[in-house]
Scaffold this active site. Structure first.
Site, PDB file in Angstrom:
ATOM      1  N   GLY A 157       0.836  -1.195   0.000  1.00  0.00           N
ATOM      2  CA  GLY A 157       0.000   0.000   0.000  1.00  0.00           C
ATOM      3  C   GLY A 157       0.868   1.240   0.000  1.00  0.00           C
ATOM      4  O   GLY A 157       2.027   1.206  -0.409  1.00  0.00           O
ATOM      5  N   CYS A 158       0.313   2.326   0.476  1.00  0.00           N
ATOM      6  CA  CYS A 158       1.008   3.612   0.492  1.00  0.00           C
ATOM      7  C   CYS A 158       2.378   3.486   1.165  1.00  0.00           C
ATOM      8  O   CYS A 158       2.472   3.024   2.292  1.00  0.00           O
ATOM      9  CB  CYS A 158       0.149   4.627   1.237  1.00  0.00           C
ATOM     10  SG  CYS A 158       0.999   6.174   1.516  1.00  0.00           S
TER      11      CYS A 158
END
Length: 173
Positions: free
Chosen positions: A11-12
């Site tokens: 993810g981020c």
């Protein structure tokens, strides 16, 4: 002294730095892009979903102080390994969970760890995190590096998008 590297996408990348940064034996954690087909991509290009890259972190570590096995364990505890199409509020291929392995030894450790996690019964759904060969890693722009230190309020907002709650519910760290 020979340092090793490990690359993880979960993810981020803003949310993937701090969990590793605090361990003894971690030399540095860099945010960047990997796994795609565009050389030296920008954040805007990666975010558009057209480069094939994922946001990832490259960890340089001292194997005498922390093992690759331990890094994989830390990695699992930051992610939802049952979600192949992103992580938490971050959707799309550029946020897919991947362990990028640089050699046969890392692959064996990562594959066994994934099998152990599946067998543990911690999750009702299959573990879908991919294990792929490492590809060129492109450093993200400076403002993305150590983001949790530079912009703690925005980082906290990002973490509040489901990751923190998921970690508390599933990992009990």
């Amino acid at each position: 002294m020979k340092y090793e590297t490990a690359i993880f996408a979960g993810g981020c990348f803003w949310c993937m730095v701090e969990p590793f940064d605090t361990y003894p034996g971690i030399i540095k954690v860099e945010s960047g892009y990997t796994g795609g087909h565009v050389a030296n991509p920008t954040y805007e290009q990666v975010k558009s979903g057209t480069t094939g890259h994922t946001e990832a972190v490259r960890i340089t570590f001292d194997p005498n102080k922390i093992s690759y096995q331990k890094l994989v364990e830390i990695y699992w505890h930051q992610t939802d390994p049952t979600d192949a199409s992103g992580q938490f509020q971050d959707r799309g291929d550029n946020y897919r969970p991947v362990i990028f392995v640089k050699d046969a030894q890392q692959r064996v450790i990562a594959e066994k760890s994934k099998q152990d996690l599946q067998a543990s019964g911690l999750f009702d759904q299959p573990i879908v995190t991919q294990i792929e060969d490492a590809q060129p890693f492109y450093l993200a722009e400076d403002y993305h590096q150590d983001f949790y230190k530079k912009d703690p309020e925005r980082y906290a907002l990002q973490e509040a998008g489901g990751r923190e709650q998921f970690k508390k519910t599933h990992w009990h760290d």
